[in-house]
Design a protein around this motif. Structure first.
Motif, PDB file in Angstrom:
ATOM      1  N   ARG A   9       0.828  -1.201   0.000  1.00 42.87           N
ATOM      2  CA  ARG A   9       0.000   0.000   0.000  1.00 42.87           C
ATOM      3  C   ARG A   9       0.865   1.255   0.000  1.00 42.87           C
ATOM      4  N   ASP A  25      -8.070   0.529  -4.128  1.00 44.07           N
ATOM      5  CA  ASP A  25      -8.365   1.529  -3.105  1.00 44.07           C
ATOM      6  C   ASP A  25      -7.428   2.728  -3.209  1.00 44.07           C
ATOM      7  N   THR A  69      -8.060   5.012  -6.310  1.00 49.30           N
ATOM      8  CA  THR A  69      -9.392   5.598  -6.423  1.00 49.30           C
ATOM      9  C   THR A  69      -9.513   6.741  -5.421  1.00 49.30           C
ATOM     10  N   PRO A  70      -9.839   7.952  -5.850  1.00 53.72           N
ATOM     11  CA  PRO A  70      -9.983   9.070  -4.906  1.00 53.72           C
ATOM     12  C   PRO A  70     -11.052   8.777  -3.858  1.00 53.72           C
ATOM     13  N   THR A  71     -10.835   9.279  -2.649  1.00 53.51           N
ATOM     14  CA  THR A  71     -11.806   9.097  -1.567  1.00 53.51           C
ATOM     15  C   THR A  71     -13.027   9.991  -1.806  1.00 53.51           C
ATOM     16  N   LYS A  72     -14.100   9.710  -1.075  1.00 60.20           N
ATOM     17  CA  LYS A  72     -15.302  10.543  -1.169  1.00 60.20           C
ATOM     18  C   LYS A  72     -14.984  11.987  -0.783  1.00 60.20           C
ATOM     19  N   GLU A  73     -14.102  12.140   0.204  1.00 63.17           N
ATOM     20  CA  GLU A  73     -13.736  13.483   0.645  1.00 63.17           C
ATOM     21  C   GLU A  73     -12.972  14.235  -0.456  1.00 63.17           C
ATOM     22  N   GLU A  74     -12.090  13.532  -1.150  1.00 64.48           N
ATOM     23  CA  GLU A  74     -11.341  14.159  -2.247  1.00 64.48           C
ATOM     24  C   GLU A  74     -12.270  14.563  -3.389  1.00 64.48           C
ATOM     25  N   ALA A 124     -11.881   9.342 -10.232  1.00 63.02           N
ATOM     26  CA  ALA A 124     -13.037   8.802  -9.516  1.00 63.02           C
ATOM     27  C   ALA A 124     -13.983   8.079 -10.471  1.00 63.02           C
TER      28      ALA A 124
END
Length: 311
Positions: free
Chosen positions: A218, A245, A248-253, A297
């Motif tokens: 990671r 993971d 892939t951009p996070t929801k926050e990003e 995303a």
């Protein structure tokens, strides 16, 4: 970036193993390649072709890109790898991965042979190419290689064979044997990434042999992602979800990118070319960065099922 097919994870699978080939479609990888090169001993390289064809044509791969890594152009197997696998798999093959590419002529040779086969077999879709930059000459010629064919979709950084070519002193995970200031592979990664971005290709980071150390995998993937890579090889199925993971951009990003774009567009409509947001200047360059986040995303969204399955 939005026009490129997702390559967050590329899973290596020995083409000589029926068991592993049977499991590969359910791995969740964006791309699976059945490996005729390093994963196959010389004694089984020829017989592995038919196993690869059976796996490609006889299984439901869903949205996963179906690929084969052929043997190098300087081997006695390469020519028949391409002819036999393409003839047998036909529309069930999306990508051919070419190892140890040293110059544009290597890509050109494979391109011409594929063109002849596609015409002869009357294939309706063009087979794409990915190439491995894993040799000192290939690294020096990365931009020339990236421009060599319209079939090219990705450049892959190969640390293993590059270690051999450079005579680097590394361990089995391609990490330096002693203290080294900074990222040991930064120049090579940046060279591959720059050539890919200059030509609109995807950039895929090197394999990570230590599959028993997920935290280290990671961390390596995150380092490549920060630099700008689209994905990373997985040499074990357990590495696939980690790569998916990380790349892939996070929801926050995503939320932050959407917010800054919306704020900028409102200001732009009022005639303002730059705004202040959270104590920082935001201008057109920041909007392009935010657009990159949204494109990544979109690649990570659950893809539609394939409609071109070959029976």
């Amino acid at each position: 970036m939005s026009t490129r097919r997702p390559r967050r994870s590329e899973l290596a699978t020995p083409a000589s193993s029926e068991r592993m080939c049977a499991k590969a479609p359910s791995s969740g990888a964006d791309l699976v390649f059945l490996d005729l090169e390093d994963a196959c001993a010389p004694s089984v390289k020829e017989s592995a072709r038919s196993l690869a064809i059976d796996a490609l044509t006889g299984q439901d791969w869903g949205s996963t890109l179906r690929a084969v890594r052929i043997n190098g152009l300087d081997t006695p197997w390469c020519h028949d790898d391409i002819i036999e696998v393409v003839t047998g798999a036909r529309e069930a093959l999306d990508v051919v991965i070419v190892p140890k590419v040293r110059g544009a002529r290597d890509v050109w040779w494979v391109d011409v042979l594929l063109s002849q086969l596609e015409q002869k077999l009357r294939l309706t879709r063009r087979i794409a190419l990915e190439v491995l930059i894993e040799d000192a000459e290939g690294l020096a010629n990365a931009l020339e290689i990236a421009r060599a064919s319209p079939r090219l979709e990705a450049l892959i950084f190969g640390a293993g064979d590059l270690s051999v070519s450079l005579q680097a002193r590394v361990d089995g995970n391609f990490d330096p044997l002693g203290p080294y200031p900074g990222d040991f592979w930064h120049f090579a990664r940046a060279q591959v990434l720059t050539a890919a971005r200059a030509t609109g290709l995807a950039a895929v980071d090197a394999p990570f042999p230590a599959y028993g150390d997920p935290d280290a995998y990671r961390a390596s993937a995150a380092q490549a992602a920060l630099l700008g890579f689209d994905g990373k090889w997985a040499i074990h199925p357990s590495q696939v979800p980690l790569a998916n993971d990380v790349f892939t951009p996070t929801k926050e990003e995503v939320a932050a990118a959407e917010d800054v774009i919306a704020r900028y567009r409102r200001a732009e409509a009022e005639g303002t070319g730059a705004i202040g947001h959270d104590g920082r200047l935001v201008d057109a360059a920041h909007i392009r960065l935010a657009t990159n986040v949204l494109a990544r995303a979109a690649h990570g969204a659950p893809p539609k099922r394939r409609t071109d399955q070959t029976s």
